[in-house]
Design a protein around this motif. Structure first.
Motif, short mmCIF file in Angstrom:
data_model
loop_
_atom_site.label_atom_id
_atom_site.label_comp_id
_atom_site.label_asym_id
_atom_site.label_seq_id
_atom_site.Cartn_x
_atom_site.Cartn_y
_atom_site.Cartn_z
N LEU A 82 0.83 -1.19 0.00
CA LEU A 82 0.00 0.00 0.00
C LEU A 82 0.88 1.25 0.00
O LEU A 82 1.99 1.25 0.51
CB LEU A 82 -0.92 0.02 1.22
N LEU A 83 0.33 2.31 -0.58
CA LEU A 83 1.02 3.59 -0.60
C LEU A 83 0.91 4.26 0.77
O LEU A 83 0.02 3.94 1.57
CB LEU A 83 0.40 4.50 -1.66
N VAL A 87 -6.42 4.82 3.70
CA VAL A 87 -7.06 3.78 2.89
C VAL A 87 -7.75 4.42 1.68
O VAL A 87 -7.65 3.92 0.56
CB VAL A 87 -8.07 2.99 3.75
N THR A 89 -6.95 7.12 0.11
CA THR A 89 -5.92 7.51 -0.86
C THR A 89 -5.48 6.32 -1.70
O THR A 89 -5.31 6.42 -2.92
CB THR A 89 -4.70 8.09 -0.12
N ASN A 90 -5.33 5.17 -1.06
CA ASN A 90 -4.89 3.97 -1.76
C ASN A 90 -5.92 3.46 -2.76
O ASN A 90 -5.59 3.16 -3.91
CB ASN A 90 -4.56 2.86 -0.75
N TYR A 93 -6.32 5.79 -5.81
CA TYR A 93 -5.13 6.13 -6.60
C TYR A 93 -5.26 5.74 -8.08
O TYR A 93 -5.02 6.56 -8.98
CB TYR A 93 -3.90 5.46 -5.99
N ARG A 126 -2.51 3.77 6.52
CA ARG A 126 -1.92 2.48 6.12
C ARG A 126 -1.14 1.86 7.27
O ARG A 126 -1.17 0.64 7.48
CB ARG A 126 -0.98 2.71 4.93
N ILE A 134 -4.78 -5.02 5.30
CA ILE A 134 -4.01 -4.59 4.12
C ILE A 134 -4.46 -5.38 2.89
O ILE A 134 -4.65 -4.81 1.81
CB ILE A 134 -2.51 -4.78 4.37
N ALA A 138 -6.13 -3.74 -0.43
CA ALA A 138 -5.51 -3.96 -1.73
C ALA A 138 -6.51 -4.57 -2.71
O ALA A 138 -6.53 -4.23 -3.90
CB ALA A 138 -4.28 -4.86 -1.59
N ARG A 141 -8.83 -1.85 -3.79
CA ARG A 141 -8.14 -0.97 -4.75
C ARG A 141 -8.23 -1.55 -6.16
O ARG A 141 -8.41 -0.81 -7.13
CB ARG A 141 -6.68 -0.81 -4.32
#
Length: 241
Positions: A82-83, A87, A89-90, A93, A126, A134, A138, A141
């Motif tokens: 993750l960046l 959460v 934001t990830n 993205y 994150r 996580i 992911a 995302r």
């Protein structure tokens, strides 16, 4: 929907995939099984365009996508990264990179997190997430990008029994929405629980899946008829020893 033809991948002198031929259709979940080093992860990464094969082709809906990253195909690697940031934001993205309008991004982020049961994590950092959280973020995302095909590499590897059941329920719902699901796993039980079609790999080649007992219990014979009493107490009659 997805076809692999005579695919060869090598890492230096070692052949990781040796002329693999396999077709995937969305009518059933696909479980890629086999021991570590059998080529499961390599096959997923080759389909995703992360590895360029030495030879062979990958066809997505009839189009040659060998060595290309295709927008319709999403992948969740075994150890997702993750960046930095939240959460939100990830998950947002990839949508920003595709220049999705702000209002639609907000809706897709919330829908994706809801689909994996993680909407409550929306504003979490994150750094505050557990390993299982996580993984769900992911996955969200990837789902936010609306893939037609979703590939997961060893998604059950670091989960306890409750985590496996929760992820299996999520994957069952996604399959019901028409997404082609391909899951690489050395644990066969989750694949069987999903009603998956088993594609076995051995030494980089397609192999015949081993026959395994997926029901646990005690077998006994009464009046020349065979029965299996499951650990749950249910009794099934069977015809073979």
């Amino acid at each position: 929907m997805l076809a692999v033809e005579r695919l060869v991948v090598r890492y230096g002198p070692r052949t990781a995939l040796d002329s693999v031929n396999v077709e995937f259709t969305p009518d059933r979940v696909i479980a890629l099984t086999g021991p570590n080093g059998s080529g499961k992860s390599t096959l997923i990464q080759a389909i995703a365009g992360l590895i360029r094969p030495v030879s062979g082709r990958i066809l997505w809906k009839g189009t040659d996508t060998t060595g290309c990253i295709h927008r319709d195909i999403g992948v969740l690697l075994q150890r997702p990264v993750l960046l930095a940031g939240s959460v939100k934001t990830n998950v947002e993205y990839g949508l920003k990179l595709r220049k999705i309008p702000h209002r639609e991004r907000r809706t897709r982020v919330r829908d994706a997190l809801t689909a994996v049961g993680a909407l409550d994590l929306l504003h979490r950092s994150r750094r505050s997430l557990s390993g299982g959280e996580i993984q769900r973020v992911a996955l969200a995302r990837t789902l936010a990008l609306n893939p037609s095909c979703l590939m997961l590499d060893e998604p059950f590897a670091h989960l306890d029994r409750a985590g496996i059941q929760a992820l299996s329920a999520i994957l069952t719902r996604l399959h019901g929405q028409g997404i082609l699901l391909i899951i690489a796993t050395h644990q066969e039980m989750p694949g069987h629980a999903l009603g998956a079609h088993i594609v076995a790999l051995q030494h980089g080649r397609i192999a015949v899946p081993e026959i395994r007992n997926v029901l646990r219990g005690t077998s006994y014979t009464t009046n020349n008829r065979r029965f299996l009493r499951l650990d749950t107490g249910i009794v099934l009659e069977h015809t073979e020893p």
